[in-house]
Design an enzyme around this catalytic site. Structure first.
Site, PDB file in Angstrom:
ATOM      1  N   GLY A   1       4.440  -1.073   8.215  1.00 44.59           N
ATOM      2  CA  GLY A   1       5.604  -0.543   7.525  1.00 44.59           C
ATOM      3  C   GLY A   1       6.880  -1.166   8.048  1.00 44.59           C
ATOM      4  N   ARG A  23       2.067   3.787  14.991  1.00 44.49           N
ATOM      5  CA  ARG A  23       3.306   4.480  14.619  1.00 44.49           C
ATOM      6  C   ARG A  23       4.468   4.136  15.547  1.00 44.49           C
ATOM      7  NH1 ARG A  23      -1.227   7.532  13.845  1.00 44.49           N
ATOM      8  NH2 ARG A  23      -1.413   8.698  11.909  1.00 44.49           N
ATOM      9  N   TYR A  56       3.052  10.312  -0.292  1.00 45.39           N
ATOM     10  CA  TYR A  56       4.149   9.810   0.536  1.00 45.39           C
ATOM     11  C   TYR A  56       5.494  10.124  -0.131  1.00 45.39           C
ATOM     12  CZ  TYR A  56       0.421   6.959   2.681  1.00 45.39           C
ATOM     13  OH  TYR A  56      -0.726   6.528   3.293  1.00 45.39           O
ATOM     14  N   ASP A 103       0.842  -1.196   0.000  1.00 44.67           N
ATOM     15  CA  ASP A 103       0.000   0.000   0.000  1.00 44.67           C
ATOM     16  C   ASP A 103       0.876   1.244   0.000  1.00 44.67           C
ATOM     17  OD1 ASP A 103      -2.870   1.218   0.682  1.00 44.67           O
ATOM     18  OD2 ASP A 103      -1.382   2.233   1.947  1.00 44.67           O
ATOM     19  N   GLN A 113     -10.080   1.917   4.038  1.00 43.11           N
ATOM     20  CA  GLN A 113      -8.830   1.886   4.793  1.00 43.11           C
ATOM     21  C   GLN A 113      -8.902   2.949   5.882  1.00 43.11           C
ATOM     22  OE1 GLN A 113      -4.096   2.816   4.164  1.00 43.11           O
ATOM     23  NE2 GLN A 113      -5.173   1.800   2.469  1.00 43.11           N
ATOM     24  N   GLN A 166      12.930  -5.829   9.908  1.00 41.36           N
ATOM     25  CA  GLN A 166      11.582  -5.441  10.323  1.00 41.36           C
ATOM     26  C   GLN A 166      10.535  -6.075   9.419  1.00 41.36           C
ATOM     27  OE1 GLN A 166      11.390  -1.166  10.404  1.00 41.36           O
ATOM     28  NE2 GLN A 166      12.743  -0.963  12.180  1.00 41.36           N
ATOM     29  N   LYS A 171       9.141  -0.351  22.513  1.00 39.70           N
ATOM     30  CA  LYS A 171      10.520   0.148  22.444  1.00 39.70           C
ATOM     31  C   LYS A 171      10.638   1.631  22.781  1.00 39.70           C
ATOM     32  CE  LYS A 171      11.710  -3.258  18.890  1.00 39.70           C
ATOM     33  NZ  LYS A 171      12.107  -3.460  17.480  1.00 39.70           N
TER      34      LYS A 171
END
Length: 337
Positions: free
Chosen positions: A300, A229, A63, A58, A196, A306, A235
């Site tokens: 993401g 986010r 962006y 996506d 979305q 990741q 963390k």
């Protein structure tokens, strides 16, 4: 990896659209509002995701003002096109002062830009052509209006997308950030398959109206920011310092008091993660895609590691008792606005 059908086509000859339950979210890949990006690392992250079964990506023109789409195009250029699902958007213009002013911002070079929510017919057609060029493809699997544009009739916008579908440049039409009333109106003018919207452990307001509506009308919900986010990774600690152009610095979620409360909640569910030898972030993603009405979750990744971790979240096995226990702890969490 699990794949879920977004919607059956209203054209018998057109195949159904299936998405990987973990879909690669490419906002951060564009750098804009995320403190910059490393292009080669972003490309590697997308390719690593694909190798791990994440076939859906996506993105959006806004962006990085085209950069994210270019990165996606580079990442998929050697992949079989029919094995990848490209989801992109339209309706956020930084190069045209028309429609609703969404925000004053800065591009990746630090230059000021004004971003407008605009989805007039000609603009939608033009945006699609530009996206196809940047992505290096001749069709988009799911084309979504990025935000509601209150200056353009929904009928005009959806007729433009219908034209793109007839021309074969778009397969399916979706929306983003629409409430139930807007979805009903849009559905009168086009075969709408998805919405979305933001959804996470700490942002569950869609459960009241939108989720029941989408379940009843067989519309998919694509949950974005399921990790809020980075908040739900465990963390981030009180006193965290964001880069100057990182939008998270202004969000109430990241107040020190909320970071403390969220981390206390995460410590309560950490035994479940430890028992399954997974990270907190992976557990959060799995919980999200197990919620009623949630079709897929966008995640993401800044790098290949990741990306691998996000993809592996789909393979975690949670029984109903474990899901209920997580939700029970979650219901006791209160954030300060």
């Amino acid at each position: 990896m699990e794949y879920r059908k977004v919607s059956s086509s209203d054209h018998p000859e057109k195949p159904d659209l299936k998405l990987s339950v973990i879909t690669f979210g490419a906002w951060a890949a564009g750098g804009w509002m995320w403190g910059g990006t490393e292009r080669s690392e972003a490309v590697k992250a997308i390719r690593e995701s694909y190798d791990a079964g994440v076939t859906s990506i996506d993105t959006a023109p806004i962006y990085g003002q085209g950069l994210s789409e270019e990165i996606v195009g580079e990442a998929i250029k050697d992949l079989p096109r029919d094995k990848v699902q490209i989801l992109t958007k339209y309706g956020m213009r930084w190069d045209l002062a028309k429609g609703d002013l969404a925000m004053h911002s800065k591009n990746n070079a630090g230059e000021p830009i004004d971003v407008y929510k605009y989805a007039g017919r000609d603009s939608v057609i033009l945006e699609c052509e530009n996206s196809l060029k940047r992505l290096g493809t001749d069709y988009i699997d799911l084309y979504q209006i990025h935000w509601p544009d209150h200056t353009t009739p929904i009928e005009e916008t959806m007729e433009a997308v219908s034209q793109l579908i007839k021309e074969g440049k778009v397969r399916y039409a979706g929306v983003c950030n629409y409430d139930t009333a807007l979805m009903r109106e849009a559905s009168q003018h086009i075969h709408l398959v998805s919405d979305q919207v933001p959804y996470s452990m700490v942002k569950r307001d869609i459960e009241a109206e939108l989720v029941p509506y989408c379940i009843e009308h067989e519309k998919a919900i694509l949950a974005y920011s399921p990790m809020e986010r980075g908040l739900l990774t465990g963390k981030m600690k009180p006193g965290h310092q964001f880069a100057e152009d990182d939008h998270r610095a202004s969000l109430y979620f990241f107040k020190d008091e909320n970071l403390t409360r969220v981390n206390e909640f995460l410590s309560k569910i950490k035994p479940i993660a430890d028992d399954k030898h997974v990270t907190l972030g992976q557990l959060v993603l799995k919980w999200t895609i197990e919620q009623p009405g949630i079709t897929i979750a966008l995640a993401g990744a800044r790098n290949a590691e990741q990306a691998r971790q996000n993809a592996a979240a789909a393979d975690i096995v949670l029984d109903q008792g474990e899901i209920d226990l997580i939700t029970q702890h979650l219901n006791a969490l209160e954030l300060v606005k």
